[in-house]
Design a protein around this motif. Structure first.
Motif, short mmCIF file in Angstrom:
data_model
loop_
_atom_site.label_atom_id
_atom_site.label_comp_id
_atom_site.label_asym_id
_atom_site.label_seq_id
_atom_site.Cartn_x
_atom_site.Cartn_y
_atom_site.Cartn_z
N GLU A 73 0.82 -1.21 0.00
CA GLU A 73 0.00 0.00 0.00
C GLU A 73 0.86 1.27 0.00
O GLU A 73 0.57 2.23 -0.70
CB GLU A 73 -0.90 0.00 1.24
N LEU A 74 1.93 1.27 0.79
CA LEU A 74 2.73 2.47 0.98
C LEU A 74 3.63 2.82 -0.21
O LEU A 74 3.63 3.96 -0.67
CB LEU A 74 3.59 2.32 2.24
N TYR A 75 4.41 1.86 -0.67
CA TYR A 75 5.46 2.19 -1.64
C TYR A 75 4.96 2.86 -2.92
O TYR A 75 5.61 3.78 -3.40
CB TYR A 75 6.34 0.97 -1.93
N PRO A 76 3.83 2.47 -3.49
CA PRO A 76 3.39 3.17 -4.71
C PRO A 76 3.04 4.65 -4.49
O PRO A 76 2.88 5.40 -5.44
CB PRO A 76 2.14 2.39 -5.16
N LEU A 77 2.93 5.06 -3.24
CA LEU A 77 2.64 6.46 -2.93
C LEU A 77 3.90 7.31 -2.87
O LEU A 77 3.82 8.53 -2.75
CB LEU A 77 1.92 6.55 -1.57
N LEU A 78 5.05 6.66 -2.95
CA LEU A 78 6.32 7.34 -2.70
C LEU A 78 7.11 7.60 -3.96
O LEU A 78 6.81 7.07 -5.02
CB LEU A 78 7.15 6.50 -1.71
N ARG A 79 8.14 8.42 -3.80
CA ARG A 79 9.03 8.75 -4.91
C ARG A 79 10.47 8.84 -4.39
O ARG A 79 10.70 8.93 -3.19
CB ARG A 79 8.61 10.03 -5.60
N GLU A 80 11.40 8.82 -5.34
CA GLU A 80 12.81 8.92 -4.99
C GLU A 80 13.06 10.20 -4.19
O GLU A 80 12.58 11.26 -4.55
CB GLU A 80 13.65 8.92 -6.27
N GLY A 81 13.78 10.05 -3.10
CA GLY A 81 14.10 11.18 -2.25
C GLY A 81 13.19 11.35 -1.05
O GLY A 81 13.51 12.11 -0.13
N ASP A 82 12.05 10.66 -1.03
CA ASP A 82 11.16 10.75 0.12
C ASP A 82 11.84 10.18 1.36
O ASP A 82 12.53 9.16 1.30
CB ASP A 82 9.86 9.97 -0.11
N GLU A 83 11.61 10.85 2.48
CA GLU A 83 12.04 10.36 3.79
C GLU A 83 10.81 10.43 4.67
O GLU A 83 10.15 11.47 4.75
CB GLU A 83 13.16 11.23 4.36
N LEU A 84 10.48 9.32 5.32
CA LEU A 84 9.25 9.28 6.09
C LEU A 84 9.33 8.29 7.23
O LEU A 84 10.25 7.49 7.32
CB LEU A 84 8.07 8.93 5.18
N VAL A 85 8.32 8.38 8.09
CA VAL A 85 8.09 7.42 9.16
C VAL A 85 6.77 6.75 8.83
O VAL A 85 5.80 7.42 8.46
CB VAL A 85 8.02 8.11 10.53
N ALA A 86 6.72 5.42 8.93
CA ALA A 86 5.49 4.67 8.65
C ALA A 86 5.20 3.70 9.78
O ALA A 86 6.10 3.06 10.33
CB ALA A 86 5.63 3.90 7.33
N ILE A 87 3.92 3.62 10.12
CA ILE A 87 3.46 2.72 11.17
C ILE A 87 2.44 1.77 10.55
O ILE A 87 1.46 2.22 9.95
CB ILE A 87 2.84 3.49 12.35
N MET A 88 2.70 0.47 10.69
CA MET A 88 1.84 -0.55 10.10
C MET A 88 1.33 -1.48 11.20
O MET A 88 2.12 -2.21 11.80
CB MET A 88 2.60 -1.36 9.06
N PRO A 89 0.02 -1.47 11.47
CA PRO A 89 -0.52 -2.41 12.46
C PRO A 89 -0.40 -3.84 11.95
O PRO A 89 -0.19 -4.08 10.76
CB PRO A 89 -1.99 -1.98 12.58
N ASP A 90 -0.54 -4.78 12.86
CA ASP A 90 -0.38 -6.19 12.50
C ASP A 90 -1.31 -6.62 11.37
O ASP A 90 -0.97 -7.49 10.58
CB ASP A 90 -0.57 -7.09 13.72
N SER A 91 -2.47 -5.98 11.24
CA SER A 91 -3.43 -6.37 10.20
C SER A 91 -2.89 -6.16 8.78
O SER A 91 -3.36 -6.80 7.84
CB SER A 91 -4.74 -5.60 10.37
N ILE A 92 -1.91 -5.29 8.61
CA ILE A 92 -1.30 -5.08 7.29
C ILE A 92 0.20 -5.40 7.33
O ILE A 92 0.95 -5.03 6.44
CB ILE A 92 -1.55 -3.66 6.74
N ALA A 93 0.60 -6.10 8.42
CA ALA A 93 2.00 -6.51 8.56
C ALA A 93 2.05 -8.03 8.57
O ALA A 93 1.73 -8.66 7.57
CB ALA A 93 2.60 -5.90 9.82
N TYR A 94 2.39 -8.63 9.70
CA TYR A 94 2.55 -10.08 9.76
C TYR A 94 1.43 -10.79 10.51
O TYR A 94 1.50 -11.99 10.71
CB TYR A 94 3.92 -10.43 10.35
#
Length: 162
Positions: A73-94
């Motif tokens: 979900e996250l990566y297609p929203l990004l571009r080269e040079g972006d720096e961010l903090v991301a929080i993923m609950p277990d429902s979209i993680a493991y």
């Protein structure tokens, strides 16, 4: 977008930009390299980081590399040079099971993610060769491989198979 304004999605993904990049947008077929540092459940200890990698990046091909739902979900929203903090609950993680050394129900906190490079979208050579093999023979596959490898066509493919 103002840096540090948290964006929430319907899946529970939260992220905010430290810095907005101006490079190429991530698309299906583009290869990315990203710096990552992962924490779990608000613990101050780094669980995993690309610091330990030889080239200090995590590389993948968007739409081809198997990733967790939150990353898909996250990566297609990004571009080269972006720096961010991301929080993923277990429902979209493991999820709710122990996996890959992560305790069940872990919330993943990536702090930071830095998108280092994004290539133009390309086909994956191994996918093309596998399709030829499924429809033909090893000899046909080798002819296609040699034809691509020895021509300008190779610029249309990700040739590395990491």
């Amino acid at each position: 977008m103002v840096p540090n304004d948290t964006i929430w999605t319907g899946t529970g993904l939260q992220y905010y930009y430290i810095k907005k990049g101006e490079g190429r947008q991530i698309e299906d077929g583009s290869k990315e390299s990203a710096y990552n540092r992962l924490y779990l459940n608000d613990v101050d200890t780094v669980f995993w980081s690309t610091d330990d990698s030889e080239d200090s990046v995590f590389s993948f091909i968007q739409g081809k590399t198997s990733l967790i739902k939150g990353a898909l979900e996250l990566y297609p929203l990004l571009r080269e040079g972006d720096e961010l903090v991301a929080i993923m609950p277990d429902s979209i993680a493991y999820g709710k099971e122990d996996r890959n050394g992560l305790p069940s129900g872990s919330t993943l906190i990536f702090n930071p993610i830095i998108i280092k490079t994004v290539t133009e979208p390309k086909e994956v050579l191994s996918d093309t060769l596998l399709a030829v093999l499924e429809d033909g023979s090893v000899d046909e596959m080798m002819k296609v491989f040699e034809g691509i490898s020895n021509s300008d066509q190779k610029a249309n493919y990700h040739l590395d198979l990491d």
